[in-house]
Design an enzyme around this catalytic site. Structure first.
Site, PDB file in Angstrom:
ATOM      1  CB  CYS A 113      -0.780  -0.009   1.284  1.00 40.33           C
ATOM      2  SG  CYS A 113      -1.939  -1.457   1.535  1.00 40.33           S
ATOM      3  N   GLY A 130      -0.761   0.522  -5.000  1.00 37.80           N
ATOM      4  CA  GLY A 130      -2.157  -0.213  -4.901  1.00 37.80           C
ATOM      5  C   GLY A 130      -3.017   0.569  -5.637  1.00 37.80           C
ATOM      6  CG  ASN A 174       2.914   0.162   2.751  1.00 42.07           C
ATOM      7  OD1 ASN A 174       4.269   0.788   2.822  1.00 42.07           O
ATOM      8  ND2 ASN A 174       2.770  -0.819   2.592  1.00 42.07           N
ATOM      9  N   GLY A 175       2.042  -2.109   4.926  1.00 44.34           N
ATOM     10  CA  GLY A 175       2.823  -3.362   5.716  1.00 44.34           C
ATOM     11  C   GLY A 175       2.109  -4.435   5.999  1.00 44.34           C
ATOM     12  CE1 TYR A 199       6.824  -4.954 -10.202  1.00 44.72           C
ATOM     13  CE2 TYR A 199       5.878  -4.748  -8.086  1.00 44.72           C
ATOM     14  CZ  TYR A 199       5.712  -4.968  -9.332  1.00 44.72           C
ATOM     15  OH  TYR A 199       4.346  -4.700  -9.861  1.00 44.72           O
TER      16      TYR A 199
HETATM   17  P1  AMP Z   1       5.152 -13.355 -12.523  1.00 42.41           P
HETATM   18  O1  AMP Z   1       4.426 -13.244 -13.470  1.00 42.41           O
HETATM   19  O2  AMP Z   1       4.146 -14.167 -11.354  1.00 42.41           O
HETATM   20  O3  AMP Z   1       6.339 -14.209 -12.434  1.00 42.41           O
HETATM   21  O4  AMP Z   1       5.461 -12.033 -11.831  1.00 42.41           O
HETATM   22  C1  AMP Z   1       6.564 -11.339 -12.195  1.00 42.41           C
HETATM   23  C2  AMP Z   1       6.136 -10.095 -12.803  1.00 42.41           C
HETATM   24  O5  AMP Z   1       5.514  -9.531 -11.621  1.00 42.41           O
HETATM   25  C3  AMP Z   1       7.488  -9.396 -13.060  1.00 42.41           C
HETATM   26  O6  AMP Z   1       7.262  -8.584 -14.298  1.00 42.41           O
HETATM   27  C4  AMP Z   1       7.627  -8.394 -11.774  1.00 42.41           C
HETATM   28  O7  AMP Z   1       8.100  -7.030 -12.241  1.00 42.41           O
HETATM   29  C5  AMP Z   1       6.247  -8.036 -11.140  1.00 42.41           C
HETATM   30  N1  AMP Z   1       6.224  -8.393  -9.840  1.00 42.41           N
HETATM   31  C6  AMP Z   1       7.427  -8.836  -9.080  1.00 42.41           C
HETATM   32  N2  AMP Z   1       6.837  -8.880  -7.494  1.00 42.41           N
HETATM   33  C7  AMP Z   1       5.365  -8.125  -7.670  1.00 42.41           C
HETATM   34  C8  AMP Z   1       4.535  -7.752  -6.597  1.00 42.41           C
HETATM   35  N3  AMP Z   1       4.722  -7.842  -5.408  1.00 42.41           N
HETATM   36  N4  AMP Z   1       3.302  -7.271  -7.064  1.00 42.41           N
HETATM   37  C9  AMP Z   1       2.810  -6.928  -8.242  1.00 42.41           C
HETATM   38  N5  AMP Z   1       3.710  -7.175  -9.376  1.00 42.41           N
HETATM   39  C10 AMP Z   1       5.128  -7.803  -9.076  1.00 42.41           C
END
Ligand code: AMP
Length: 473
Positions: A13, A39, A114-115, A254
């Protein structure tokens, strides 16, 4: 009767707060806009006009719900806090939107968080047994209940009393009839910064929100620090046992906005350095470096510059689709990935392509995009990831899923390469990740970051959550 909440909150968040500004709710709206990447499920603002609290909480984007000129009249007052949130299955309920508000014995108390707390279940069980009635399934409401029930005399002491009972990651902004309060947990896992907008103190998850409202960055709220902002100024207290700060490394990899400043550097420069380091560690013969947008762009620039392989926008991202993780089920998520990216054939056809992304979680994005790039005529598709394999789930507020959903937790690189369908797959080493962060090495005794997603080293005990997860299969 005790009720077990299996849909434990998993959320990332953004929070914002401002004290003593004629345009408090408008500036909070703008601040939340710039934190929208943290978010997209819903947003809320609570303001205080000197007599009453006012609240609007809506599902959807900030711009879709807080876009009218009447915000100032709907949310009057010089003090306001706001929140943007997303969550996963089971939690997409309007009542879970923040900031929360409660009328306590000492007056109104509104809180945005947030957390993720890690001892939610035991606390909730105790509270429910003692007669507390919960209106939401969030861990944040527990904080409110603990403050309400505290036997301490002053609001600050009640808050400290509550915080001393909770465990986990939390950056909080709190609004009362006299105070704006900011809190960062003892490890400082989630971020929180202090700024100044023409004499009005501002609290925000990231510095990009300060830039958005034209506020000057003052400093980070320290780990374990509570700042109390009143008409008489800013007071800082540190009621916890002093711990070494361990911010979440995934914020830089990220989550945070590339223009936000962390430790004196923009997040963009860290990500570029991660890409450079990845290129140093992996020499690949190829024709083009292509980012998986948006998350892979900064690292791909670094990789391209270090490897001297041209950078091309071989994948185009639609900006009208939200982040992959926002959709609550895997089926919809897969569909989302297709909606989100398309191939720019001219950069790909007959080329040996290096795709760069910041991370692989479930492998859904990588799998789809590698296939799309092959279908567009690539000769080879190498996939470089600018962080180590994510082997362990997160319970501190970044929504990475359980072990069985994390592709790297149950497959080795060779198996992953096959599953994803790439010519080769390579990850940045843990040492390389720390180098890109500006550390000579990872301090194995007291690591500089919370990096459990790669190492399994959880600074705060997560056994309570693991136990619940295993019971729920
Ligand atoms: P996946 O498709 O499940 O392997 O997710 C990887 C993709 O999601 C990558 O392009 C990341 O940039 C992004 N990503 C990584 N961590 C998160 C997160 N906590 N929430 C949303 N997207 C994420």
């Amino acid at each position: 009767m005790y009720c077990k909440y299996s849909d434990h909150m998993k959320e990332e968040c953004g929070v914002f707060g401002i004290f003593g500004s004629e345009e408090a709710s408008v500036l909070t709206t703008l601040g939340l806009h710039s934190l929208q990447h943290r978010g997209q499920e819903g947003a809320g603002i609570v303001s205080f006009d000197g007599n009453n609290f006012h609240s609007i909480r809506k599902q959807g984007l900030v711009g879709d719900n807080f876009n009218n000129t009447e915000i100032l009249s709907q949310l009057p007052g010089k003090n306001a806090i706001g929140h943007v949130r997303y969550s996963t299955t089971g939690n997409s309920k309007p009542e879970n939107l923040q900031p929360f508000f409660a009328n306590l014995a000492l007056g109104g108390f509104s809180c945005a968080h947030n957390g993720n707390l890690t001892n939610t279940n035991s606390l909730r069980k105790k509270l429910v047994e003692n007669g507390s009635i919960f209106q939401t399934t969030t861990d944040t409401e527990i904080i409110l209940q603990l403050v309400a029930l505290s036997k301490k005399k002053t609001l600050t002491d009640k808050l400290i009393d509550a915080l001393q009972q909770i465990q986990g990651a939390y950056s909080l902004v709190i609004l009362t009839n006299k105070k704006l309060i900011g809190v960062r947990d003892p490890y400082g896992i989630r971020p929180l910064v202090l700024g100044d907008k023409d004499g009005s103190p501002v609290l925000a998850s990231e510095t990009c929100a300060l830039d958005m409202v034209g506020a000057k960055y003052i400093r980070d709220i320290e780990n374990g620090e509570i700042v109390i902002i009143t008409d008489s100024g800013i007071e800082s207290i540190k009621p916890f046992v002093k711990l070494k700060e361990r911010p979440c490394i995934f914020e830089i990899i990220y989550f945070a906005s590339p223009d936000s400043i962390v430790g004196g550097r923009t997040v963009y420069t860290y990500r570029k350095a991660l890409g450079e380091q990845l290129a140093l560690e992996n020499k690949i013969d190829a024709d083009v470096v292509v980012p998986i947008p948006d998350s892979g762009v900064s690292a791909a620039i670094g990789f391209s510059q270090k490897s001297n392989i041209p950078f091309e926008l071989g994948i185009i991202r639609s900006h009208y689709v939200g982040r992959t993780f926002i959709e609550p089920s895997q089926t919809i998520r897969q569909f989302g990935v297709k909606l989100k990216h398309s191939v720019n054939r001219s950069c790909i056809e007959n080329k040996r392509v290096i795709l760069i992304d910041d991370s692989i979680v479930r492998g859904t994005t990588a799998n789809k995009i590698v296939k799309m790039v092959y279908d567009a005529g690539a000769k080879e598709v190498h996939l470089g990831v600018s962080c180590p394999p994510i082997k362990h789930p997160d319970f501190y507020g970044i929504d990475t899923p359980n072990y069985n959903e994390l592709i790297a937790s149950h497959t080795n690189i060779e198996e992953m390469t096959k599953l994803i369908g790439a010519t080769s797959l390579f990850f940045l080493s843990l040492e390389g990740t720390y180098k890109a962060m500006g550390c000579t090495e990872r301090d194995s005794q007291q690591p500089q970051f919370t990096d459990h997603c790669f190492t399994g080293d959880y600074p705060i005990d997560v056994s309570e959550i693991l136990k619940i997860n295993s019971k729920n299969g």
